[in-house]
Scaffold this motif. Sequence first.
Motif, PDB file in Angstrom:
ATOM      1  N   PRO A 188      21.666  29.175 -70.801  1.00 33.95           N
ATOM      2  CA  PRO A 188      22.663  29.420 -70.067  1.00 33.95           C
ATOM      3  C   PRO A 188      23.473  30.726 -70.031  1.00 33.95           C
ATOM      4  O   PRO A 188      23.906  31.099 -69.009  1.00 33.95           O
ATOM      5  CB  PRO A 188      23.673  28.644 -70.936  1.00 33.95           C
ATOM      6  N   ASP A 189      22.984  31.627 -70.985  1.00 28.04           N
ATOM      7  CA  ASP A 189      23.714  32.995 -71.062  1.00 28.04           C
ATOM      8  C   ASP A 189      22.631  34.054 -70.243  1.00 28.04           C
ATOM      9  O   ASP A 189      23.006  35.034 -69.986  1.00 28.04           O
ATOM     10  CB  ASP A 189      23.923  33.520 -72.399  1.00 28.04           C
ATOM     11  N   PHE A 190      21.449  33.296 -69.800  1.00 27.93           N
ATOM     12  CA  PHE A 190      20.575  34.072 -68.789  1.00 27.93           C
ATOM     13  C   PHE A 190      20.302  33.889 -67.384  1.00 27.93           C
ATOM     14  O   PHE A 190      20.461  34.740 -66.734  1.00 27.93           O
ATOM     15  CB  PHE A 190      19.224  34.250 -69.416  1.00 27.93           C
ATOM     16  N   ALA A 229      19.272  37.211 -73.559  1.00 25.73           N
ATOM     17  CA  ALA A 229      20.455  37.848 -72.640  1.00 25.73           C
ATOM     18  C   ALA A 229      21.329  38.981 -73.570  1.00 25.73           C
ATOM     19  O   ALA A 229      21.201  38.940 -74.953  1.00 25.73           O
ATOM     20  CB  ALA A 229      21.492  36.662 -72.361  1.00 25.73           C
ATOM     21  N   ARG A 232      22.694  38.778 -77.215  1.00 29.48           N
ATOM     22  CA  ARG A 232      22.043  37.902 -78.108  1.00 29.48           C
ATOM     23  C   ARG A 232      20.673  38.344 -78.688  1.00 29.48           C
ATOM     24  O   ARG A 232      20.082  39.051 -78.243  1.00 29.48           O
ATOM     25  CB  ARG A 232      21.525  36.677 -77.290  1.00 29.48           C
ATOM     26  N   THR A 239      18.113  23.805 -74.918  1.00 25.37           N
ATOM     27  CA  THR A 239      19.437  23.512 -74.845  1.00 25.37           C
ATOM     28  C   THR A 239      19.526  22.201 -74.206  1.00 25.37           C
ATOM     29  O   THR A 239      18.605  21.366 -74.506  1.00 25.37           O
ATOM     30  CB  THR A 239      19.811  24.801 -73.666  1.00 25.37           C
ATOM     31  N   GLN A 244      23.984  23.344 -69.657  1.00 30.22           N
ATOM     32  CA  GLN A 244      23.655  24.111 -68.605  1.00 30.22           C
ATOM     33  C   GLN A 244      24.652  23.914 -67.485  1.00 30.22           C
ATOM     34  O   GLN A 244      25.303  24.881 -66.793  1.00 30.22           O
ATOM     35  CB  GLN A 244      22.260  23.863 -67.811  1.00 30.22           C
ATOM     36  N   ALA A 247      27.796  25.784 -68.452  1.00 30.52           N
ATOM     37  CA  ALA A 247      27.926  27.576 -69.113  1.00 30.52           C
ATOM     38  C   ALA A 247      26.957  28.147 -68.339  1.00 30.52           C
ATOM     39  O   ALA A 247      26.824  29.315 -68.597  1.00 30.52           O
ATOM     40  CB  ALA A 247      27.791  27.619 -70.443  1.00 30.52           C
ATOM     41  N   ASN A 248      26.072  27.808 -67.488  1.00 33.03           N
ATOM     42  CA  ASN A 248      24.996  28.604 -67.163  1.00 33.03           C
ATOM     43  C   ASN A 248      25.660  29.451 -65.968  1.00 33.03           C
ATOM     44  O   ASN A 248      26.408  29.426 -65.062  1.00 33.03           O
ATOM     45  CB  ASN A 248      23.788  27.770 -66.374  1.00 33.03           C
ATOM     46  N   VAL A 249      25.265  30.935 -66.340  1.00 36.29           N
ATOM     47  CA  VAL A 249      25.815  32.162 -65.784  1.00 36.29           C
ATOM     48  C   VAL A 249      25.783  32.166 -64.169  1.00 36.29           C
ATOM     49  O   VAL A 249      26.340  32.772 -63.516  1.00 36.29           O
ATOM     50  CB  VAL A 249      25.636  33.365 -66.335  1.00 36.29           C
ATOM     51  N   HIS A 252      26.420  26.757 -63.165  1.00 35.98           N
ATOM     52  CA  HIS A 252      27.233  26.039 -63.536  1.00 35.98           C
ATOM     53  C   HIS A 252      27.972  25.250 -62.668  1.00 35.98           C
ATOM     54  O   HIS A 252      28.105  25.557 -61.567  1.00 35.98           O
ATOM     55  CB  HIS A 252      28.227  26.641 -64.756  1.00 35.98           C
TER      56      HIS A 252
END
Length: 308
Positions: A188-190, A229, A232, A239, A244, A247-249, A252
């Motif tokens: 999610p953070d990538f 990411a 991190r 996940t 996702q 919070a997926n950047v 989402h």
Amino acid sequence: MSDEALALASQVIEDCRAGEMPAPVIRAFFDEATFTASYVVHDPVTRVAAIVDSVLDFDAASGRTQRGSADAIVAYVEREGLTVDWLLETHAHADHLSAAPYLQERLGGKLAIGREIVHVQETFGKLFNAGTEFERDGSQFDRLFDDGDTFQLGQVQATVLHVPGHTPADLAYVIGDAVFPGDTIFMPDFGTARADFPGGDPHQLYRSIRRLLSLPREGRLFLCHDYKAPGRDDYAWETTIGAQRDANVHVHDGIDEDSFVAMRTERDRSLAMPKLIMPAIQVNMRGGHLPEPEPNGTRYLKIPLDAV
């Protein structure tokens, strides 16, 4: 792509979560050189297994291949007493070479990929001037999956979703409550995969991802890559659908298609080509088989100049 296939995949996850089939046991093997996560998935009752997106070690500078990553998988399978029924490729990877033929020789199993691989073979067969001896019909694989196809992993039911956009041939494998989406989506953070390879399409990618994210929130996602990411420190590749969606950047809930396509298109313009794209595609479009030796007994890979 059918709603029936999606409904079937959702039912597989729900049945597994409800205890109506065993939950698959999953062991990840992360190759830091290519940032690739390969998986051995097995039914804990029958010990029947599948291997997803294996890696053949390759040093581009020397042209040497090694089998350390694949041998780690072999050792695990043998130690756990597993029977390999399937060698699953989510797509023809551009960032690593597949070890599927070596693993098939050592462990058995049927090699599978999506039916749309024929379009990838046609495009890159021309680029590499592969000649008429290179079959462009997917015959290098034992099974070409279509959207909604099913198979069994022992007592664990599995189904296949066609999720194009990164390439035309991308598949997601839903095995029990575990989903293997290939390169469509990252942690999610990538964010999400690029869509600028031949046959890629950011509109298709968005629709494929939203299709995946309509699966039950509890579904476990096992990703093909991680690049850590910003902020991190550790690699991560597992996940959930719910995480996702929340919070997926890049994609989402609430991100519309036009916004995603604009972001993805701009971002892709800034990305360099994968370091191993030329050797990887040549090998992977052949099902992981290396080119045949030339009369001097040596195998060669081509690099087309000023062509891409």
